[in-house]
Design an enzyme around this catalytic site. Structure first.
Site, PDB file in Angstrom:
ATOM      1  N   CYS A 120       0.724  69.912 -11.544  1.00  0.00           N
ATOM      2  CA  CYS A 120       2.046  69.260 -11.652  1.00  0.00           C
ATOM      3  C   CYS A 120       2.501  69.243 -13.106  1.00  0.00           C
ATOM      4  O   CYS A 120       3.379  68.482 -13.482  1.00  0.00           O
ATOM      5  CB  CYS A 120       2.001  67.849 -11.070  1.00  0.00           C
ATOM      6  SG  CYS A 120       0.859  66.758 -11.904  1.00  0.00           S
TER       7      CYS A 120
ATOM      8  N   ARG B  89       0.587  68.048   1.852  1.00  0.00           N
ATOM      9  CA  ARG B  89      -0.295  67.220   2.687  1.00  0.00           C
ATOM     10  C   ARG B  89      -0.211  67.663   4.138  1.00  0.00           C
ATOM     11  O   ARG B  89      -1.218  67.741   4.842  1.00  0.00           O
ATOM     12  CB  ARG B  89       0.060  65.734   2.537  1.00  0.00           C
ATOM     13  CG  ARG B  89      -0.413  65.134   1.217  1.00  0.00           C
ATOM     14  CD  ARG B  89      -0.196  63.637   1.155  1.00  0.00           C
ATOM     15  NE  ARG B  89       1.185  63.304   0.923  1.00  0.00           N
ATOM     16  CZ  ARG B  89       1.709  62.945  -0.251  1.00  0.00           C
ATOM     17  NH1 ARG B  89       0.940  62.843  -1.320  1.00  0.00           N
ATOM     18  NH2 ARG B  89       2.990  62.660  -0.374  1.00  0.00           N
TER      19      ARG B  89
ATOM     20  N   ASP C 115      -5.924  68.029  -6.670  1.00  0.00           N
ATOM     21  CA  ASP C 115      -4.566  67.607  -7.033  1.00  0.00           C
ATOM     22  C   ASP C 115      -4.583  66.687  -8.259  1.00  0.00           C
ATOM     23  O   ASP C 115      -4.287  65.499  -8.171  1.00  0.00           O
ATOM     24  CB  ASP C 115      -3.929  66.886  -5.823  1.00  0.00           C
ATOM     25  CG  ASP C 115      -2.480  66.497  -6.084  1.00  0.00           C
ATOM     26  OD1 ASP C 115      -1.831  67.141  -6.918  1.00  0.00           O
ATOM     27  OD2 ASP C 115      -1.996  65.546  -5.419  1.00  0.00           O
TER      28      ASP C 115
HETATM   29  N1  SAH Z   1      -3.377  63.551  -4.273  1.00  0.00           N
HETATM   30  C1  SAH Z   1      -2.676  62.303  -4.480  1.00  0.00           C
HETATM   31  C2  SAH Z   1      -2.001  62.220  -5.830  1.00  0.00           C
HETATM   32  C3  SAH Z   1      -2.939  62.392  -6.993  1.00  0.00           C
HETATM   33  S1  SAH Z   1      -2.359  61.732  -8.467  1.00  0.00           S
HETATM   34  C4  SAH Z   1      -1.673  62.074  -3.351  1.00  0.00           C
HETATM   35  O1  SAH Z   1      -1.510  62.952  -2.483  1.00  0.00           O
HETATM   36  O2  SAH Z   1      -1.050  61.008  -3.316  1.00  0.00           O
HETATM   37  C5  SAH Z   1      -3.716  61.850  -9.533  1.00  0.00           C
HETATM   38  C6  SAH Z   1      -4.826  60.855  -9.268  1.00  0.00           C
HETATM   39  O3  SAH Z   1      -5.917  61.237 -10.105  1.00  0.00           O
HETATM   40  C7  SAH Z   1      -4.553  59.408  -9.605  1.00  0.00           C
HETATM   41  O4  SAH Z   1      -4.793  58.618  -8.478  1.00  0.00           O
HETATM   42  C8  SAH Z   1      -5.564  59.051 -10.730  1.00  0.00           C
HETATM   43  O5  SAH Z   1      -6.122  57.737 -10.571  1.00  0.00           O
HETATM   44  C9  SAH Z   1      -6.617  60.084 -10.515  1.00  0.00           C
HETATM   45  N2  SAH Z   1      -7.437  60.499 -11.667  1.00  0.00           N
HETATM   46  C10 SAH Z   1      -7.027  60.769 -12.928  1.00  0.00           C
HETATM   47  N3  SAH Z   1      -8.049  61.268 -13.661  1.00  0.00           N
HETATM   48  C11 SAH Z   1      -9.121  61.333 -12.840  1.00  0.00           C
HETATM   49  C12 SAH Z   1     -10.467  61.779 -13.002  1.00  0.00           C
HETATM   50  N4  SAH Z   1     -10.890  62.295 -14.161  1.00  0.00           N
HETATM   51  N5  SAH Z   1     -11.291  61.707 -11.937  1.00  0.00           N
HETATM   52  C13 SAH Z   1     -10.867  61.206 -10.756  1.00  0.00           C
HETATM   53  N6  SAH Z   1      -9.613  60.787 -10.549  1.00  0.00           N
HETATM   54  C14 SAH Z   1      -8.746  60.837 -11.571  1.00  0.00           C
END
Ligand code: SAH
Length: 408
Positions: free
Chosen positions: A352, A224, A312
């Site tokens: 991840c 980030r 991510d």
């Molecule tokens: N980038 C974030 C962490 C991401 S975790 C940070 O820095 O804190 C992954 C996220 O993807 C979660 O919030 C989940 O709700 C979302 N997610 C999962 N599948 C998804 C999809 N198909 N489309 C959009 N969001 C999704």
């Protein structure tokens, strides 16, 4: 003598896990797991999570660990030292070791929140402990961790008498260990609905009780921060935004606009609050509740363009059988993202999934660029932040990897 009376392993009286012939090799290299196929038999009575001595087929002592009768990972090692007993003092020693490293990091980076215990990588298999300000959030992921619950809580009480302790053992992997999902306050104050934490000049709200994992993705802290460098006057798309950590960082970095996408409305609501909390211009931030896979296609069809895209996604791979499908998923979203980037644009892309190696992930991103008909330069490499360390004997601990790529 220990001043603590709770002793969960009595010297000389432990049941034994006897390994099949020739199956001690990984343990001799100090890898902390015993798979079910490596077990010849259990001698003596040992219930779920109980401490056992692990011996080779000739009875030579190798390690002391916790039995997980329901799991493919049949035992996890607590110690390779025959003299070391698994009691409150053991957990106090491990917590102090882990704290020592985090103290240095917290001081250097001005953090009030970090992963204090990263399971196997801190010598405590199946145990995750995150600190958020004055709250410690505990996650017990294995039968052994669950069995040691009281000893661990006593150790935490000794080391951190001032901190509140909240449990988030509501994770699906517990089912593989035959454990129920549970969460709740263990000691001290109930966490507030949203707790502000500090991360590299940002304040971010964390929902310890309902949020993902233990409330927040601490592991992406360094990425980030790195994103901030790429965004000045740029139009940014933040895919899988959760509570908007990358968006806040991009706004601090002077982006022109940032669009955050997530399927979770709760996460997007917190993301919006996070922008306000940092006194940043909310009119530069958009929050879109949508499926990233669908939205990227929609943007492509509409001819939308961005200068920087953060990708991510959540973990796509739980086991080896899912790896091929996950590779297709990663390639798909990265190809779509590349197509949306202006020439000279930057893709910050992450995986991840522990089973996805860095080399394989780089190849997938490279293939995605070829399919998109664009040239790509890999300019920076990322991994989980340093409070999620990796030890030589457990390389699986490296699960998060990412690249900054320039797309021509
Ligand atoms: N980038 C974030 C962490 C991401 S975790 C940070 O820095 O804190 C992954 C996220 O993807 C979660 O919030 C989940 O709700 C979302 N997610 C999962 N599948 C998804 C999809 N198909 N489309 C959009 N969001 C999704």
């Amino acid at each position: 003598m220990s001043k603590h009376s709770i002793s969960t392993s009595l010297p000389g009286s432990l049941p034994r896990l006897v390994l099949a012939k020739g199956r001690e090799k990984s343990l001799l290299r100090r890898h902390p797991w015993v798979f079910s196929g490596a077990v010849s038999r259990i001698e003596g009575k040992a219930g779920s999570g109980e401490t056992v001595d692990i011996v080779d087929h000739q009875g030579n002592w190798i390690a002391r660990g916790a039995l997980s009768p329901a799991s493919q990972i049949r035992a996890r090692v607590w110690t390779f030292d025959a003299e070391e007993h698994i009691d409150v003092d053991f957990f106090i020693r491990k917590l102090r070791q882990a704290q020592c490293w985090r103290d240095w990091l917290a001081e250097k980076d001005g953090l009030d929140s970090y992963r204090l215990v990263a399971g196997e990588s801190d010598g405590l298999p199946g145990i995750t402990i995150d600190r958020f300000g004055s709250f410690l959030v505990l996650q017990l992921l294995s039968a052994g961790a669950e069995h040691q619950r009281e000893a661990l809580i006593t150790a935490l009480q000794t080391c951190y008498p001032e901190s509140s302790l909240y449990e988030r053992s509501d994770v699906a992997v517990r089912k593989k260990e035959g454990l129920p999902l549970t969460q709740g306050l263990i000691r001290g104050e109930m966490p507030p609905a949203l707790l502000p934490i500090k991360e590299h000049e940002m304040q971010l709200l964390v929902d310890i009780r309902q949020g993902h994992k233990t409330g927040y993705y601490l592991d992406q802290r360094d990425s980030r921060l790195a994103t901030r460098r790429y965004v000045e006057n740029k139009r940014v798309l933040n895919c899988f935004s959760y509570t908007g950590g990358f968006a806040v960082s991009a706004l601090i970095g002077g982006c022109k606009e940032v669009v955050s996408v997530d399927t979770s409305q709760e996460a997007l609501d917190v993301a919006r609050q996070n922008v306000g909390l940092n006194k940043l211009d909310v009119s530069k931030a958009q929050f879109v509740r949508d499926d990233v896979f669908k939205l990227l296609r929609k943007y492509r069809d509409q001819g939308e363009k961005f200068d920087v895209i953060v990708m991510d996604p959540p973990k796509f791979v739980e086991n080896k059988n899912q790896l091929a499908g996950a590779c297709r998923g990663y390639k798909d979203i990265n190809m779509l993202a590349i197509q949306l980037l202006n020439p000279g644009g930057v893709l910050l892309t992450f995986s991840c999934s522990g089973l996805m190696t860095s080399d394989l992930f780089q190849k997938i991103v490279a293939d995605a660029a070829i399919d998109a008909g664009r040239d790509i330069q890999f300019i920076e490499q990322f991994r989980q932040a340093a409070d999620h360390p990796v030890i030589a004997t457990y390389p699986e601990g490296l699960y998060l990897k990412g690249f900054a790529c320039r797309i021509m």
